[in-house]
Design a protein around this motif. Sequence first.
Motif, PDB file in Angstrom:
ATOM      1  N   VAL A  28      35.365  41.581  37.382  1.00  0.00           N
ATOM      2  CA  VAL A  28      36.675  41.753  38.015  1.00  0.00           C
ATOM      3  C   VAL A  28      36.549  41.472  39.513  1.00  0.00           C
ATOM      4  O   VAL A  28      37.458  40.925  40.140  1.00  0.00           O
ATOM      5  N   ILE A  29      35.409  41.847  40.090  1.00  0.00           N
ATOM      6  CA  ILE A  29      35.065  41.433  41.450  1.00  0.00           C
ATOM      7  C   ILE A  29      34.202  40.188  41.320  1.00  0.00           C
ATOM      8  O   ILE A  29      33.095  40.245  40.761  1.00  0.00           O
ATOM      9  N   LYS A  30      34.714  39.076  41.792  1.00  0.00           N
ATOM     10  CA  LYS A  30      34.065  37.781  41.546  1.00  0.00           C
ATOM     11  C   LYS A  30      33.260  37.332  42.761  1.00  0.00           C
ATOM     12  O   LYS A  30      33.652  37.567  43.900  1.00  0.00           O
ATOM     13  N   LEU A  52      36.117  41.662  51.077  1.00  0.00           N
ATOM     14  CA  LEU A  52      36.726  41.140  49.853  1.00  0.00           C
ATOM     15  C   LEU A  52      38.086  40.514  50.151  1.00  0.00           C
ATOM     16  O   LEU A  52      38.749  40.868  51.127  1.00  0.00           O
ATOM     17  N   ALA A  53      38.471  39.601  49.275  1.00  0.00           N
ATOM     18  CA  ALA A  53      39.801  38.979  49.364  1.00  0.00           C
ATOM     19  C   ALA A  53      40.543  39.201  48.052  1.00  0.00           C
ATOM     20  O   ALA A  53      39.929  39.373  46.998  1.00  0.00           O
ATOM     21  N   TYR A  54      41.862  39.211  48.150  1.00  0.00           N
ATOM     22  CA  TYR A  54      42.693  39.255  46.948  1.00  0.00           C
ATOM     23  C   TYR A  54      43.888  38.344  47.168  1.00  0.00           C
ATOM     24  O   TYR A  54      44.283  38.071  48.303  1.00  0.00           O
ATOM     25  N   ARG A  55      44.438  37.838  46.065  1.00  0.00           N
ATOM     26  CA  ARG A  55      45.628  37.004  46.193  1.00  0.00           C
ATOM     27  C   ARG A  55      46.800  37.878  46.636  1.00  0.00           C
ATOM     28  O   ARG A  55      47.050  38.937  46.048  1.00  0.00           O
ATOM     29  N   PRO A 114      44.462  41.313  39.013  1.00  0.00           N
ATOM     30  CA  PRO A 114      43.495  40.937  37.977  1.00  0.00           C
ATOM     31  C   PRO A 114      42.078  40.780  38.507  1.00  0.00           C
ATOM     32  O   PRO A 114      41.113  40.890  37.754  1.00  0.00           O
ATOM     33  N   ALA A 115      41.936  40.517  39.820  1.00  0.00           N
ATOM     34  CA  ALA A 115      40.604  40.254  40.363  1.00  0.00           C
ATOM     35  C   ALA A 115      40.594  40.428  41.868  1.00  0.00           C
ATOM     36  O   ALA A 115      41.626  40.353  42.541  1.00  0.00           O
ATOM     37  N   ALA A 116      39.401  40.683  42.391  1.00  0.00           N
ATOM     38  CA  ALA A 116      39.132  40.622  43.830  1.00  0.00           C
ATOM     39  C   ALA A 116      37.921  39.705  44.006  1.00  0.00           C
ATOM     40  O   ALA A 116      37.155  39.490  43.050  1.00  0.00           O
TER      41      ALA A 116
END
Length: 412
Positions: free
Chosen positions: A118-120, A149-152, A203-205
């Motif tokens: 989930v953390i890519k 970290l970044a997220y959309r 859905p992801a970070a």
Amino acid sequence: MAAVKPFICIRPRGEMAARTAALPYDVYNRQEACEAVKGNPYSFLNIDRPETQFPAEVDTYDDRVYEKARELLDSQIKEGIYVTDSDPAYYLYELTMDGRSQTGIVACCAVDDYINGVIKKHENTREDKEQDRIRHVDATNAHTGPIFLAYRRQEELKRLVEQAKKEKALYDFVSEDGIRHRVWKIGDPGMVKAVEEAFEKLPAAYIADGHHRAASAVKAGLKRRKENPDYTGKEPFNYFLSVLFPDDELMILPYNRVVKDLNGLEKEGFLKKAEEKFEIHLLGKEAFAPDQKGTFGMYLEGEWYGLKIRPEYESEDPVAGLDVSILQDQLLGPVLGIGDPRTDCRIDFIGGIRGLKELERRADSDMKLAFSMYPTSITELLAVADAGQLMPPKSTWFEPKLRSGLFIHRLS
């Protein structure tokens, strides 16, 4: 679904924030770190790089070094340099550089989210570098350097951030390099719940910067699980300190390259070989920074050239299509003989913050030629991570850097 939790934060007393905040441990070598802490016993770099407290003959990885980190942190907490908040909270961390601001949410991310993807990530890590930070985390019983970290971008989180920034800041200072740092606390239970629920919809970070710190934090957490077989999953060691930024606020600078020699070629022979894959234009003495993807600047023997990859060598692949990959695959490898840029001593990497003059200086002194790059975009980074692939080394240079020492998370 991302588990991004509030946490009990240890942080500097208000007036001490500017004195404690320090650049990440890994931007310095040992000598530079020793210079940086001179005259400031409260710089967090003293704790992050505790070998600075010892004479040069003491090995960086000596057991006494890590014990010193624990001793310094514990003593400064006891002295009141740091305070411990009583309630789990989120924090906002805004950095402003050259008029451009980015605001991240300081929180704890789940070890399991890293393990389950989930953390890519987009980079490999090195075991030796991981071991150093695992030992540091173990000795201090704390995460002291947040993972970037970044997220959309998500509208609900944006709204909550804007609302929280209407309150008075905990910290507001300008560091020596001209970066303004502001911090707010999100402690209201309703706001805390809203932030947590908004993150659960992501859905992801993505790890933007700090792959080694992330891998080390996760392994330190797994070590604690082994030592505590009855763990529930809710213990602090199941989470690691992070700052999460929306992707549209981030800027990546280029990561430029310098090379030692022409791999046995004369200048004209080298240019002829390079022309097989690139259109080349002599530009003269004026330094050149590419302004579009697929173009490169090259400095050789006092002159700048503009290079553009020929269309037949472009790629739609998330990794092969990166400019850093194109330069490596079409020129550095086949022409200059740089097989593995991770280990080849004939290549060095210069962060874009250093400017083009640094490229000229290196190429005119200890190296032979330099390449200025067009920066990898955050969109490209996310695409590589989503594809489950890895970027070449030294693909991204993020500025401004997060400071260590403003937020500390205890593992127990």
